[in-house]
Design a protein around this motif. Structure first.
Motif, mmCIF file in Angstrom:
data_model
loop_
_atom_site.group_PDB
_atom_site.id
_atom_site.type_symbol
_atom_site.label_atom_id
_atom_site.label_comp_id
_atom_site.label_asym_id
_atom_site.label_seq_id
_atom_site.Cartn_x
_atom_site.Cartn_y
_atom_site.Cartn_z
ATOM 1 N N ARG A 239 1.024 -1.334 0.342
ATOM 2 C CA ARG A 239 0.893 -0.072 -0.234
ATOM 3 C C ARG A 239 0.590 1.192 -0.045
ATOM 4 O O ARG A 239 0.040 2.549 -0.640
ATOM 5 N N LEU A 240 2.480 1.590 0.302
ATOM 6 C CA LEU A 240 3.167 2.294 0.750
ATOM 7 C C LEU A 240 3.715 2.704 -1.126
ATOM 8 O O LEU A 240 4.287 3.227 -1.098
ATOM 9 N N VAL A 241 3.389 1.710 -1.663
ATOM 10 C CA VAL A 241 4.412 2.162 -3.128
ATOM 11 C C VAL A 241 3.143 2.291 -3.861
ATOM 12 O O VAL A 241 3.387 2.333 -5.866
ATOM 13 N N GLU A 242 1.885 1.688 -4.008
ATOM 14 C CA GLU A 242 1.016 1.487 -4.837
ATOM 15 C C GLU A 242 0.729 2.870 -5.671
ATOM 16 O O GLU A 242 0.022 2.335 -7.500
ATOM 17 N N SER A 243 0.985 4.332 -5.997
ATOM 18 C CA SER A 243 0.847 5.250 -6.269
ATOM 19 C C SER A 243 1.855 5.506 -6.648
ATOM 20 O O SER A 243 2.395 6.881 -7.325
ATOM 21 N N ARG A 244 2.738 5.274 -6.336
ATOM 22 C CA ARG A 244 4.541 5.539 -7.207
ATOM 23 C C ARG A 244 4.827 5.371 -7.951
ATOM 24 O O ARG A 244 4.057 4.029 -8.498
#
Length: 291
Positions: A239-244
């Protein structure tokens, strides 16, 4: 001895000079007329000059009092403005505390949407680096990592978590199986370093860490920044990289974690309406099937 008289004396003079009445000044400041008269006399003694001409039923300022009043009122105004500038005016902002990596990679876009919907709610974000940084004091809400069993706290899971190795897209092209990680630096975050042994064991290469160059950072934010720059492979939560777009999965081998991120607030303390508004907004952003 300081040349500046006590603040109570200055307040008494400013209020009496503005109202031209010791009685009215006492009512405004919540003290007796006699207390105002005494404070003004003490102030006059300190300054060595009379500030008021006292008549049986009225007051007038002396020339010295007239000359000094604007300066004193300007000082009070500047003090009030400075206090508002540093600490904010009106209601205290809603304080939300969590780690920098959660702030940047999960919370930021949601807070942007919340502020567009509720511009009247003042917010304050506080960073927590170590587990001891967390606690109910000073924060209305928190996002913590763990198993959700904190005494005296109400906790809502943000969803099931999986751990995933991530790196820069160019580096990912050279990694096709777990054994390929031996040629690269493993980026560890202090307090989360147990994650790499657990992930490596789950994918069948439990001893591989001993063949990898380690780089240890004190925050996950730094491990992800280094990974994005091609300096190694970081282990993080999906979840901490799903938008990067500067990080991709080095290997599409997610491993379930028995811990998760939780939205937390004190269970017994009555929450302020603005804090309830933010709580409801954030819980409303959760995928009902992710928990």
């Amino acid at each position: 001895m300081s040349r500046l008289p006590p603040l109570l004396w200055l307040q008494a003079f400013e209020t009496a000079a503005r109202t031209l009445s010791f009685t009215a000044a006492g009512q405004e400041l919540g003290v007796t007329q006699a207390a105002i008269s005494q404070r003004v006399r003490l102030l006059e003694d300190r300054l060595g000059q009379k500030l008021f001409v006292r008549h049986p039923r009225s007051l007038n300022l002396t020339p010295a009092g007239q000359a000094w009043l604007p300066c004193l009122q300007d000082a009070f105004t500047r003090l009030a403005e400075g206090t508002d500038e540093v600490f904010g005016g009106g209601e205290a902002p809603v304080t939300l505390r969590t780690t920098p990596v959660v702030q940047q990679n999960w919370l930021a876009p949601r807070l942007c949407a919340f502020r567009r919907a509720h511009p009247e709610v003042a917010l304050r974000l506080v960073s927590a680096i170590w587990p001891d940084d967390f606690g109910p004091e000073g924060a209305d809400l928190e996002i913590r990592y763990g198993q959700g069993t904190w005494s005296g706290m109400e906790a809502v899971s943000l969803g099931r978590e999986t751990m995933l190795p991530v790196c820069a897209p160019a580096l990912a092209e050279r990694i096709t199986e777990p054994a390929d990680l031996a040629e690269h630096t493993l980026l560890h975050a202090v307090g989360f370093e147990v994650g790499w042994p657990a992930w490596l064991e789950a994918v069948g290469v439990p001893t591989l860490a001993s063949r990898c160059a380690p780089l240890i950072c004190d925050t996950q934010t730094m491990t992800l920044s280094l990974a994005a720059l091609g300096e190694g492979v970081a282990l993080t939560h999906r979840r901490l990289v799903e938008s990067r777009d500067d990080l991709v999965a080095a290997l599409d081998l997610p491993v379930d974690s028995d811990e998760a991120f939780w939205l937390v607030r004190p269970a017994r303390a009555p929450a302020r309406p603005e804090a309830v508004m933010l709580w409801d907004w954030l819980t409303g952003q959760l995928d009902p099937e992710s928990g």
